[in-house]
Design an enzyme around this catalytic site. Structure first.
Site, PDB file in Angstrom:
ATOM      1  CB  ALA A 197      14.674 -20.722   1.640  1.00 60.09           C
ATOM      2  CE  LYS A 219      10.444 -23.164  -4.253  1.00 61.64           C
ATOM      3  NZ  LYS A 219      10.212 -23.689  -2.893  1.00 61.64           N
ATOM      4  CB  THR A 262       6.341  -9.087  -3.853  1.00 65.33           C
ATOM      5  OG1 THR A 262       6.759  -9.116  -5.233  1.00 65.33           O
ATOM      6  CG2 THR A 262       6.703  -7.745  -3.241  1.00 65.33           C
ATOM      7  N   GLY A 289       4.963 -19.088   8.075  1.00 67.16           N
ATOM      8  CA  GLY A 289       5.604 -18.437   6.935  1.00 67.16           C
ATOM      9  C   GLY A 289       6.178 -19.389   5.913  1.00 67.16           C
ATOM     10  CE  LYS A 341       8.889 -19.832  -5.618  1.00 72.12           C
ATOM     11  NZ  LYS A 341       9.224 -19.163  -4.344  1.00 72.12           N
ATOM     12  CD  GLU A 349      21.590 -19.757  -4.233  1.00 67.39           C
ATOM     13  OE1 GLU A 349      20.948 -20.824  -4.391  1.00 67.39           O
ATOM     14  OE2 GLU A 349      22.673 -19.532  -4.787  1.00 67.39           O
ATOM     15  CE  LYS A 371      -3.888  -2.160   2.456  1.00 62.69           C
ATOM     16  NZ  LYS A 371      -4.720  -2.116   3.682  1.00 62.69           N
TER      17      LYS A 371
END
Length: 816
Positions: free
Chosen positions: A612, A683, A556, A665, A580, A607, A508
């Protein structure tokens, strides 16, 4: 004897004048001193502006004049409090009365000649020197005022007069030999012709006045007092880490002052250079600071470069033509055209073929230079001997200066490669054989970046500044900012990296701070002072700031954000992304981003797209770079799915575990991306592409375990609502694996040019079987690792580890 010169900022107020008097008094304790003063800060500009207004019939010149008179009278009232005050005010008013008469004449005849400009401009120094000398007397000092016009004789080149040194030096010597006064105050800048007409020595002329006195009197030292502590390694207003130069040679000071170091004006140096009189530049407001000492040599100080200076508002004019080749005197003709009009040429470069000549001039002279060239070379243009003039404006000159650069190899290469890595385009280069000055012409918008980049390399011990623009400050982005804050001091001390976060944005709002955002309070700052997020405006602001080593960080999963990577890379702004979408988009787009990264020397690192924080892509790149060829990849690449199926045992409910994965998460904001297999498809596609294969996302086969109702859900909430309704479906999947004594793993494979993803029953003897929690694992089968694969295993999901992977990419760029 010692000569002290105080500039306009040093005499701008009554308070600063008191400081000037204190310094002068201290210097006069053991020897006579001559104190040269400028006009009260800003006075000369106001006087000349008033003259222009009068010439243009603008009666507001009277308001300027009255305000200036009141300022001088108020200064007198603050400085002189005894009965002598009235006498001084009367003289000041008398001077302003004369000034008003001259301006009225300009108003009546509509003419403001250079001769009259000198007359008008001289009042500033004449007034200030009178006021300061009278203040000294009122304080009991042995002081007098001597009008420099009675000592310095020039020709009649008004506004920039040339000194007659034979006459001038004799007058100065005779006066001071006969004077026993401890402090003599003189106005700078002003002089007279032999006929007694007022002239001035050009802007910066007060310095020049002091230098002329120093030479004539063979002074012990010339002190230039200003508002900064000496000459700096670069303009401190543009380069935060610029620092004063303690010791510098005459030639180095001359070069720096010529290219815009306003602390000292280059004509000042020549008179004292002849007598090798040292110059010391000091700060009126910090008299204890060392300042800069200028002498013939620097006593063996071997730093290759001493400073970087620059001149803005430069234009390049280029003359080309086959008719120029081998024609004697052609260059002379061109330069004489400009010289005859008083147009200064700051840089000249010519190809060895003599096919073109390139010159740098002030932007304000472009129109006149073009007209003069077209007039003088009308025949040559008509005959095609020369081509029409090529003009490039909006440029600046930067100069790297140092006497010792000539003894250090590769200085120019280091300078130009540093600029090139930061996408600073060089339009022209000039370098003498002595290599004391390496000059480049660049676009004016790149000045700040160029100065900071070069200063970092040559003067800051290779401490590298990284400027981050972070989009996405939720789970992952928030952890990244936390990790940066925690490691800032360590990186500065151990890695010589200064990491600054310049901008943050959520879905936002966005907030920029050109000096770096305080990471203690970034959340409150974004909420309270952030402006509405506009990704176009965000990009424009990043480009406008034009910082060196800029990095755009995308935390994001937003496609529209990923579509802007190319715009950043084209502006030499590095991109670091855990998003990605870009690398799994159309293959041509993926390749274009890689191409742009190389073309514009802007790293594109991702990476965290796979695994991760695990070094999966980096390891793969090293395999390929070393000549190995990947033949097969097997992997569990979804930390969220591994977490879900590792915990989907016993009586556990599938929907509860999905909910918990989101809270920790592990899943994307939209869990359908994970559970549908699309995330894993992306991936394995990225790994296949990084292995050198040309594939699209549609080429990856997806054996989804989700029921039709879940796949058809229109929204995240609709999808989550289907999970408890389909519990029988999910329980059946769990029970089928349990019967076989196997564990459920969502496996990605690439083999023989084909990729697939899907849920598999993993037996107890398989490397995937004991993969716990949200861990990832990748097996690389290559020509070198044909029997036993290269295995990478570890935490593959979660905000903290993903943030650490992003941070690692940022550090890679810093260490590049």
């Amino acid at each position: 004897m010692k000569i002290l010169k105080f500039g306009g900022t040093s005499v701008a107020t009554a308070e600063s004048i008191q400081q000037v008097i204190a310094i002068s008094k201290n210097s006069a304790q053991n020897e006579k001193v001559a104190v040269v003063v400028s006009a009260l800060g800003g006075t000369t500009d106001i006087l000349l502006k008033a003259g222009i207004k009068a010439e243009n019939k603008d009666q507001s010149y009277l308001e300027d004049l009255n305000a200036l008179e009141l300022r001088h009278i108020n200064t007198v009232k603050e400085l002189i409090v005894d009965s002598h005050q009235e006498e001084v005010i009367d003289e000041v008013q008398s001077q302003f009365s004369q000034l008003a008469s001259i301006l009225e004449g300009i108003y009546l005849i509509n003419e403001f000649s250079n001769k009259t400009k000198d007359k008008i401009a001289s009042f500033g120094e004449l007034l200030s020197s009178y006021i300061i000398a009278e203040t000294m007397k009122s304080q009991g000092l042995d002081a007098t005022r001597k009008n420099a016009q009675e000592l310095i004789t020039t020709d009649a080149t008004f506004t920039n007069a040339k000194v007659n040194y034979n006459i001038t030096e004799k007058k100065i010597a005779d006066y001071f030999n006969a004077s026993s006064t401890a402090i003599t105050v003189l106005p700078g800048f002003v002089a007279n012709t032999l006929n007694g007409e007022t002239t001035t020595l050009g802007r910066g002329g007060s310095d020049f006045t002091a230098s002329i006195l120093a030479k004539a009197l063979e002074a012990e030292e010339l002190e230039i007092w200003t508002d900064v502590s000496g000459m700096y390694t670069a303009n401190p207003k543009l380069v935060k880490h610029a620092k004063p130069i303690e010791h510098i040679s005459y030639h180095e000071a001359m070069e720096l002052s010529h290219f815009g170091a306003k602390v000292l004006f280059s004509p000042t140096i020549q008179p004292v250079l002849e007598k090798q009189i040292p110059i010391r530049i000091k700060n009126t407001f910090e008299p204890e600071a060392k300042g800069t000492f200028i002498t013939q040599n620097t006593n063996g100080v071997a730093a290759p470069a001493k400073g970087i200076s620059h001149v803005e508002n430069v234009a390049l004019i280029t003359i080309e033509g086959s008719g120029m080749i081998g024609i004697p005197g052609f260059t002379k003709r061109i330069l004489e055209v400009l010289s005859s009009a008083g147009i200064n040429v700051s840089l000249v470069t010519q190809a060895s073929s003599e096919h073109f000549l390139c010159m740098g001039i002030d932007s304000k002279d472009v129109t006149e230079a073009k007209e003069l060239f077209e007039e003088a070379f009308a025949y040559d243009l008509a005959q095609g001997i020369v081509d029409p003039l090529i003009i490039e404006d909006g440029l600046a000159i930067i100069a790297l200066v140092g006497d010792n650069m000539k003894s250090h190899q590769g200085i120019s290469g280091k300078m130009f490669s540093t600029l090139g890595r930061n996408n600073v385009n060089i339009r022209a280069i000039a370098q003498g054989a002595s290599e004391k000055n390496i000059t480049a012409v660049i676009e004016q918008k790149d000045v700040k970046k160029a100065l900071n980049t070069l200063h970092n390399v040559f003067f800051e011990g290779d401490t590298k500044q990284l400027n981050l623009f972070v989009v996405g400050v939720g789970n992952v982005g928030g952890k990244l900012l936390e990790q940066i804050q925690q490691q800032q001091k360590f990186l500065a001390e151990e890695q010589h990296l200064e990491v600054r976060v310049i901008a943050v944005a959520n879905s936002k709002k966005m907030h920029f701070n050109p000096e770096g955002i305080d990471l203690d309070s970034w959340k409150d700052t974004l909420v309270n002072t952030g402006e509405v997020l506009d990704m176009d405006a965000f990009l424009n602001k990043v480009n406008e700031l034009n910082y060196r080593n800029s990095i755009f960080v995308d935390n994001t999963a937003n496609e529209s954000v990923s579509l802007r990577y190319a715009d950043y890379l084209k502006n030499s702004i590095a991109v670091v992304a855990c998003n990605k979408i870009a690398c799994s988009s159309d293959y041509n787009n993926y390749q274009n981003l890689k191409f742009l990264a190389k073309k514009y020397s802007a790293p594109f690192l991702f990476e965290t797209n796979v695994g991760a924080g695990l070094p999966i892509i980096d390891t793969l790149k090293n395999l390929v770079m070393s000549g190995d060829r990947v033949t097969k990849i097997q992997a569990v690449l979804s930390g969220s799915l591994n977490f879900i199926f590792n915990n989907f045992v016993g009586d556990a409910k599938f929907e509860d575990i999905v909910d918990e994965a989101g809270k920790q998460g592990y899943t994307e904001p939209d869990p359908r991306i994970d559970l549908s297999g699309v995330d894993v498809m992306r991936k394995i596609l990225i790994l296949a592409r990084e292995s050198g294969n040309v594939l699209e996302l549609k080429d990856i086969k997806n054996d989804s375990f989700l029921p039709a109702s879940s796949l058809a859900a229109d929204s995240v909430q609709d999808f989550l609502d289907t999970l408890p309704k389909e519990s029988a479906h999910f329980n059946a999947i769990r029970d089928a694996a349990a019967v076989k004594g196997a564990r459920l793993k969502y496996v990605a494979e690439f083999d023989n040019g084909k990729g697939k993803v899907g849920l598999q029953h993993i037996p107890s003897d398989h490397p995937f079987y004991n993969l716990d929690g949200s861990d990832n694992i990748v097996l690389f089968f290559t020509e070198r690792y044909s029997e036993q694969p290269l295995i990478i295993k570890g935490a593959g999901a979660g905000a903290a580890v993903t943030a650490s992977g992003l941070f690692a990419d940022i550090i890679r760029i810093g260490n590049k």
